[in-house]
Write a protein that holds these residues in place. Structure first.
Motif, PDB file in Angstrom:
ATOM      1  N   CYS A   1       7.813  21.332  35.378  1.00 31.94           N
ATOM      2  CA  CYS A   1       9.176  20.914  35.707  1.00 31.94           C
ATOM      3  C   CYS A   1       9.950  20.638  34.421  1.00 31.94           C
ATOM      4  O   CYS A   1       9.449  19.963  33.506  1.00 31.94           O
ATOM      5  CB  CYS A   1       9.128  19.657  36.584  1.00 31.94           C
ATOM      6  SG  CYS A   1      10.770  18.987  36.961  1.00 31.94           S
TER       7      CYS A   1
ATOM      8  N   LYS B   1      11.142  23.721  44.087  1.00 35.30           N
ATOM      9  CA  LYS B   1      11.314  22.279  43.911  1.00 35.30           C
ATOM     10  C   LYS B   1      10.054  21.645  43.342  1.00 35.30           C
ATOM     11  O   LYS B   1       8.953  21.924  43.784  1.00 35.30           O
ATOM     12  CB  LYS B   1      11.633  21.611  45.247  1.00 35.30           C
ATOM     13  CG  LYS B   1      13.067  21.683  45.632  1.00 35.30           C
ATOM     14  CD  LYS B   1      13.319  20.762  46.793  1.00 35.30           C
ATOM     15  CE  LYS B   1      14.801  20.702  47.066  1.00 35.30           C
ATOM     16  NZ  LYS B   1      15.090  19.800  48.170  1.00 35.30           N
ATOM     17  N   CYS B   2      10.257  20.768  42.388  1.00 38.60           N
ATOM     18  CA  CYS B   2       9.152  20.021  41.797  1.00 38.60           C
ATOM     19  C   CYS B   2       8.626  19.021  42.836  1.00 38.60           C
ATOM     20  O   CYS B   2       9.418  18.294  43.443  1.00 38.60           O
ATOM     21  CB  CYS B   2       9.637  19.268  40.558  1.00 38.60           C
ATOM     22  SG  CYS B   2       8.400  18.127  39.874  1.00 38.60           S
TER      23      CYS B   2
ATOM     24  N   CYS C   1       9.472  15.155  41.255  1.00 45.43           N
ATOM     25  CA  CYS C   1      10.822  14.576  41.142  1.00 45.43           C
ATOM     26  C   CYS C   1      11.867  15.313  41.980  1.00 45.43           C
ATOM     27  O   CYS C   1      12.996  14.861  42.082  1.00 45.43           O
ATOM     28  CB  CYS C   1      11.254  14.556  39.683  1.00 45.43           C
ATOM     29  SG  CYS C   1      11.637  16.188  38.996  1.00 45.43           S
ATOM     30  N   GLY C   2      11.518  16.458  42.549  1.00 49.20           N
ATOM     31  CA  GLY C   2      12.469  17.217  43.365  1.00 49.20           C
ATOM     32  C   GLY C   2      13.376  18.118  42.551  1.00 49.20           C
ATOM     33  O   GLY C   2      14.258  18.778  43.103  1.00 49.20           O
ATOM     34  N   GLY C   3      13.184  18.151  41.240  1.00 45.84           N
ATOM     35  CA  GLY C   3      13.997  19.009  40.379  1.00 45.84           C
ATOM     36  C   GLY C   3      13.819  20.481  40.734  1.00 45.84           C
ATOM     37  O   GLY C   3      12.756  20.892  41.207  1.00 45.84           O
ATOM     38  N   THR C   4      14.856  21.262  40.509  1.00 39.38           N
ATOM     39  CA  THR C   4      14.809  22.678  40.896  1.00 39.38           C
ATOM     40  C   THR C   4      14.593  23.627  39.724  1.00 39.38           C
ATOM     41  O   THR C   4      14.526  24.833  39.922  1.00 39.38           O
ATOM     42  CB  THR C   4      16.108  23.073  41.627  1.00 39.38           C
ATOM     43  OG1 THR C   4      17.219  22.794  40.778  1.00 39.38           O
ATOM     44  CG2 THR C   4      16.237  22.339  42.946  1.00 39.38           C
ATOM     45  N   GLU C   5      14.502  23.087  38.520  1.00 38.74           N
ATOM     46  CA  GLU C   5      14.280  23.932  37.349  1.00 38.74           C
ATOM     47  C   GLU C   5      12.836  23.771  36.873  1.00 38.74           C
ATOM     48  O   GLU C   5      12.405  22.660  36.566  1.00 38.74           O
ATOM     49  CB  GLU C   5      15.242  23.557  36.212  1.00 38.74           C
ATOM     50  CG  GLU C   5      16.711  23.750  36.548  1.00 38.74           C
ATOM     51  CD  GLU C   5      17.071  25.200  36.813  1.00 38.74           C
ATOM     52  OE1 GLU C   5      16.554  26.075  36.091  1.00 38.74           O
ATOM     53  OE2 GLU C   5      17.848  25.451  37.742  1.00 38.74           O
ATOM     54  N   SER C   6      12.118  24.890  36.823  1.00 36.35           N
ATOM     55  CA  SER C   6      10.746  24.834  36.310  1.00 36.35           C
ATOM     56  C   SER C   6      10.475  26.070  35.472  1.00 36.35           C
ATOM     57  O   SER C   6      11.136  27.091  35.612  1.00 36.35           O
ATOM     58  CB  SER C   6       9.741  24.735  37.455  1.00 36.35           C
ATOM     59  OG  SER C   6       9.767  25.900  38.236  1.00 36.35           O
TER      60      SER C   6
END
Length: 173
Positions: free
Chosen positions: A29, A2-3, A6-11
């Motif tokens: 991210c 998790k970023c 922003c909480g994004g899961t793709e990095s």
């Protein structure tokens, strides 16, 4: 992963480096383009710390880091120096090959590293760790530091070998 922004899961991994017993990865991210670091470590057997009152608690790397960071606050140390010291201390603890380590052994390892890193940080840590009761005791420690008195390099290993896990006192080292 998790970023943290922003909480994004793709990095995406931008850079990877081997730092001893871990891999440091620099990530970006995909959603917000924020950059952050992650560390990948091999899971080792768990270390237990034997406190002075004989309680056992799990070794906490973060607690070690915070203690060293507090001693080094506002000191001109290069970036990453504290993390490097924590890494070296942790590796040394695992090299002992024991699952239980007395807290005073960890304290002495920290003192040894701080003595090499920064003498002011060393005195700060020593004043708390050794509970200096008066200025004379602190002055004696400063004199030892100035005279470059170093502990016997085998003293920690001898300490571990000499004692059973149940019989540690703060005066043993």
């Amino acid at each position: 992963m998790k970023c943290p922004f922003c909480g994004g899961t793709e990095s995406r991994v931008k850079d990877s480096r081997d730092i001893g017993d871990a891999i440091h990865r620099r990530r970006e991210c995909e959603h917000c383009k924020g950059r952050f670091s992650t560390y990948e470590r091999v899971e080792k057997f768990s270390l237990m710390v034997i406190k002075q009152d004989q309680r056992r608690e799990a070794f906490d790397r973060q607690k070690l880091y915070v203690g060293i960071r507090k001693a080094c606050e506002k000191r001109p140390l290069p970036a990453g120096e504290i993390e490097k010291a924590v890494e070296e201390i942790e590796q040394e603890l695992y090299r002992f090959g024991k699952q239980e380590i007395p807290s005073n052994v960890i304290g002495e390892l920290v003192m040894e590293h701080l003595r090499r890193m920064d003498k002011i940080a060393y005195i700060r840590f020593a004043s708390v760790y050794r509970s200096f009761g008066d200025v004379e005791t602190m002055f004696e420690e400063i004199q030892k530091l100035l005279n470059r008195e170093k502990p016997d390099s085998n003293s920690l290993n001898q300490f571990i070998e000499r004692h059973d896990a149940e019989t540690y006192s703060p005066d043993d080292i």
